[in-house]
Scaffold this motif. Structure first.
Motif, short mmCIF file in Angstrom:
data_model
loop_
_atom_site.label_atom_id
_atom_site.label_comp_id
_atom_site.label_asym_id
_atom_site.label_seq_id
_atom_site.Cartn_x
_atom_site.Cartn_y
_atom_site.Cartn_z
N TRP A 159 0.83 -1.21 0.00
CA TRP A 159 0.00 0.00 0.00
C TRP A 159 0.86 1.25 0.00
CZ3 TRP A 159 -5.42 0.00 2.41
CH2 TRP A 159 -6.02 -1.26 2.23
N GLY A 160 2.15 1.05 0.11
CA GLY A 160 3.07 2.19 0.07
C GLY A 160 3.09 3.00 1.36
N ASP A 161 2.46 2.52 2.42
CA ASP A 161 2.52 3.27 3.68
C ASP A 161 3.45 2.56 4.67
OD1 ASP A 161 1.08 1.09 4.43
OD2 ASP A 161 -0.71 2.18 5.08
N LEU A 162 3.54 3.14 5.87
CA LEU A 162 4.46 2.59 6.85
C LEU A 162 4.13 1.14 7.19
CD1 LEU A 162 6.84 3.03 8.82
CD2 LEU A 162 5.21 3.82 10.50
N LEU A 163 2.85 0.84 7.31
CA LEU A 163 2.47 -0.52 7.68
C LEU A 163 2.96 -1.52 6.62
CD1 LEU A 163 1.11 -2.37 9.66
CD2 LEU A 163 -1.09 -1.88 8.60
N SER A 164 2.79 -1.19 5.35
CA SER A 164 3.30 -2.09 4.30
C SER A 164 4.82 -2.19 4.37
CB SER A 164 2.91 -1.58 2.91
OG SER A 164 1.55 -1.88 2.67
N MET A 165 5.46 -1.04 4.61
CA MET A 165 6.93 -1.06 4.70
C MET A 165 7.39 -2.01 5.79
SD MET A 165 7.48 2.88 3.86
CE MET A 165 8.63 3.46 5.00
N LEU A 166 6.73 -1.95 6.93
CA LEU A 166 7.13 -2.80 8.05
C LEU A 166 6.81 -4.27 7.75
CD1 LEU A 166 5.87 -0.66 11.08
CD2 LEU A 166 8.22 -0.92 10.31
N MET A 167 5.67 -4.49 7.12
CA MET A 167 5.24 -5.87 6.87
C MET A 167 6.07 -6.56 5.80
SD MET A 167 1.19 -5.95 6.82
CE MET A 167 0.34 -6.83 8.05
N LEU A 168 6.47 -5.79 4.80
CA LEU A 168 7.13 -6.42 3.65
C LEU A 168 8.66 -6.41 3.78
CD1 LEU A 168 4.87 -4.92 0.83
CD2 LEU A 168 4.68 -7.16 1.92
N ALA A 169 9.17 -5.67 4.77
CA ALA A 169 10.64 -5.59 4.89
C ALA A 169 11.23 -6.96 5.20
CB ALA A 169 11.00 -4.61 6.00
N GLU A 170 12.37 -7.23 4.60
CA GLU A 170 13.05 -8.50 4.87
C GLU A 170 14.44 -8.20 5.39
OE1 GLU A 170 12.94 -10.58 1.17
OE2 GLU A 170 10.81 -11.06 1.37
N ASP A 171 14.92 -9.01 6.32
CA ASP A 171 16.30 -8.80 6.78
C ASP A 171 17.27 -9.51 5.84
OD1 ASP A 171 16.26 -11.42 7.47
OD2 ASP A 171 16.10 -11.10 9.63
N GLU A 172 18.55 -9.53 6.21
CA GLU A 172 19.59 -10.07 5.30
C GLU A 172 19.28 -11.50 4.90
OE1 GLU A 172 20.80 -9.25 8.71
OE2 GLU A 172 20.22 -7.26 7.99
N SER A 173 18.65 -12.25 5.83
CA SER A 173 18.39 -13.65 5.51
C SER A 173 17.00 -13.85 4.87
CB SER A 173 18.53 -14.51 6.77
OG SER A 173 17.75 -13.94 7.79
N GLY A 174 16.37 -12.74 4.48
CA GLY A 174 15.09 -12.86 3.79
C GLY A 174 13.89 -13.05 4.71
N GLU A 175 14.13 -12.92 6.03
CA GLU A 175 13.03 -13.11 7.00
C GLU A 175 12.23 -11.80 7.16
OE1 GLU A 175 12.36 -15.85 9.26
OE2 GLU A 175 13.59 -16.93 7.79
N ARG A 176 10.93 -11.96 7.28
CA ARG A 176 10.10 -10.80 7.60
C ARG A 176 9.93 -10.68 9.11
NH1 ARG A 176 5.52 -10.71 2.83
NH2 ARG A 176 7.03 -10.32 1.18
N MET A 177 9.40 -9.55 9.55
CA MET A 177 9.17 -9.37 10.98
C MET A 177 8.17 -10.39 11.50
SD MET A 177 8.71 -5.42 11.91
CE MET A 177 9.74 -4.37 10.94
N THR A 178 8.36 -10.83 12.72
CA THR A 178 7.37 -11.73 13.32
C THR A 178 6.12 -10.91 13.67
OG1 THR A 178 8.11 -11.29 15.55
CG2 THR A 178 9.21 -13.10 14.39
N ASP A 179 5.04 -11.64 13.94
CA ASP A 179 3.80 -10.95 14.32
C ASP A 179 4.01 -10.07 15.55
OD1 ASP A 179 2.41 -11.92 12.25
OD2 ASP A 179 1.29 -13.44 13.38
N LYS A 180 4.80 -10.61 16.47
CA LYS A 180 5.03 -9.89 17.73
C LYS A 180 5.82 -8.59 17.46
CE LYS A 180 5.89 -9.52 22.32
NZ LYS A 180 6.39 -8.16 22.35
N GLN A 181 6.85 -8.68 16.61
CA GLN A 181 7.63 -7.47 16.29
C GLN A 181 6.75 -6.42 15.61
OE1 GLN A 181 10.73 -9.09 13.89
NE2 GLN A 181 11.98 -9.69 15.63
N LEU A 182 5.94 -6.89 14.71
CA LEU A 182 5.06 -5.99 13.99
C LEU A 182 4.07 -5.32 14.95
CD1 LEU A 182 4.60 -5.12 11.10
CD2 LEU A 182 2.97 -6.98 10.84
N ARG A 183 3.50 -6.12 15.82
CA ARG A 183 2.55 -5.60 16.80
C ARG A 183 3.23 -4.53 17.67
NH1 ARG A 183 2.84 -4.66 22.01
NH2 ARG A 183 0.92 -4.75 23.14
#
Ligand code: HEM
Length: 446
Positions: A223-247
């Motif tokens: 959606w191009g907003d902060l929430l999408s940025m946080l949800m879609l970001a991947e770290d060096e190993s390709g992992e996304r944030m866990t539900d807890k981190q996102l929350r």
């Protein structure tokens, strides 16, 4: 360490709890008195914990900027993990750095300019229900409005229907924070009425934030907003944030992103009601520049008086009134030795009212912010948004929002303090009006 270092001076305090009782009774008054009586470095003891209250701009800069790597956020803040978890406000080290870098683009000047439209439109909309002669609680109204704005701008969510719930939960959560100044602290796991109330408030907030995340999860789109940025970001190993981190990140931005600005605006409207000359000058500026139309972001440079009013209001009533840091290793501060584990307290309330830096400090005088004032002011004689790497990520968001809301509201209405009001600051994590601020609306005739 060199041999010349003694402990800083400070009030004696009680055998049990140290200075915590005096502090808890009146935190603002107590800290101000300490500085007057003992100077720029004061030693306090809160239940066995050593605290240095620092009130010299250079020393504050040393802690927050120059030597920031030797300090972490405080234990007391971290004790509040139930709500904020490991979000931007409380996390540390590499993890914090990565999360901050991730979120930063959402607070870029250009992005904030785009939020301006939402801010002004929501402010206009909330005025639709206001009537001449009506009495409102301006703090309640501002909490509602800033909550809706932050949710819309950062998460594209509509939380209007839950705003009253969130405000109630915030009140309980902030009271919980201040209750930790008590001599005897009851662990959260014991179901006292207070703890039950707090847990219920936390669950209500979890629910609101959970719904925002769940709704978004239903679409894989960006959606191009902060929430999408946080949800879609991947770290060096390709992992996304866990539900807890996102929350935790969403909750932190949700809470940090509205209550402070609501407080700044509430104090501003109250101060205007006490200073009719300033109010009058603001109305003139708004009429001249806007002539009755809603403000936009491009009007802001032409509204310097509105900006001075917000700055001056945050000087006298800083929504974040104190920041703390804990030393991870021994260091020297202002000629004193600061052992590892010592907490440094730095108070905006104290610094912003220090006559050495602000002439006639108790006076509400927006004109002190004329061009040049800030240039000669030591950097940490005025720091409503903190400083250094942990400086508020939302500072320009907040300044834009506060000016747009002030311009929108003040153009249409003047506010008079309702009779019999005693407006008092309540210093919890933030500085909010203790019992709200009841104001009567007077519609301007154009
Ligand atoms: C008038 C309004 C505001 C004031 C006075 C304020 C004040 C502050 C202060 C003093 C800090 C630093 C705390 C410390 O050093 O321990 C801070 C941090 C923070 N603020 Fe604000 N804030 C405001 C509005 C906002 C808004 C609108 C947002 C988001 C939309 C926001 C999000 C944050 C976050 C996430 C942090 C933690 C940053 C980090 O450590 O990386 N604040 N704020």
């Amino acid at each position: 360490m060199r041999g010349t270092l003694h402990a800083p001076p400070g009030p004696k305090g009680h055998l049990l709890g140290g200075n915590v009782r005096e502090y808890a009774r009146d935190p603002l008054g107590f800290l101000s008195r300490c500085v007057r009586e003992y100077g720029d470095v004061v030693e306090l003891r809160f239940m066995g914990q050593t605290i240095y209250l620092l009130s010299d701009p250079g020393l504050i800069e040393y802690i927050l900027v120059e030597n920031n790597r030797n300090f972490t956020k405080t234990r007391i803040l971290k004790r509040n993990r139930r709500l904020l978890g490991e979000g931007l406000l409380t996390s540390e080290g590499e993890f914090w750095r990565r999360q901050r870098r991730l979120a930063q683009p959402a607070f870029h000047r250009k992005r904030v300019a785009a939020y301006g439209e939402v801010m002004a439109a929501f402010a206009e909309r909330s005025l639709e229900a206001w009537r001449d002669g009506q009495t409102i609680d301006v703090h309640e109204e501002m909490m509602h409005l800033t909550l809706e704005i932050v949710a819309k701008c950062l998460f594209d969510a509509d939380v209007g229907a839950r705003a009253t719930d969130v405000a109630r939960a915030m009140k309980v959560a902030l009271e919980d924070f201040s209750s930790q100044r008590r001599l005897i602290r009851i662990p959260k796991s014991i179901p006292t009425p207070h703890n039950i109330r707090f847990e219920m408030a936390a669950r209500r907030l979890d629910e609101v934030v959970g719904t925002i995340i769940e709704n978004r999860r239903k679409s894989e789109e960006d959606w191009g907003d902060l929430l999408s940025m946080l949800m879609l970001a991947e770290d060096e190993s390709g992992e996304r944030m866990t539900d807890k981190q996102l929350r935790d990140e969403v909750m932190t931005l949700f809470l940090a992103g509205h209550e402070t600005t609501a407080n700044a605006l509430s104090w501003t409207f109250w101060l205007l009601s006490l200073n009719p000359q300033v109010e009058h000058e603001l109305a003139e500026e708004l009429a001249r520049v806007l002539g009755g139309r809603p403000p936009t972001i491009s009007d802001l440079p032409d509204l310097p008086y509105a900006e001075r009013i917000v700055k001056e209001s945050m000087r006298l009533y800083p929504p974040a009134w104190v920041v703390g840091r804990e030393a991870t290793a021994e260091c020297e501060v202002g000629g004193y030795q600061m052992a590892a584990g010592t907490t440094a307290l730095m108070s905006q309330w104290v610094m912003h009212r220090d006559p050495r830096y602000h002439e006639d400090p108790q006076r509400f005088d927006p004109d002190r912010w004329i061009t040049g004032y800030e240039e000669v002011l030591p950097r940490f004689a005025y720091f409503p948004f903190g400083g250094g790497p942990r400086q508020c990520i939302g500072a320009s968001f907040a300044m834009t929002e506060a000016r747009l809301i002030l311009a929108t509201v003040a153009q249409r209405f003047e506010m008079e303090l309702a009779p019999g009001q005693r407006v008092e600051p309540y210093p919890s994590i933030t500085l909010r009006p203790k019992k709200g601020i009841r104001m009567t609306l007077v519609e301007r005739s154009h």
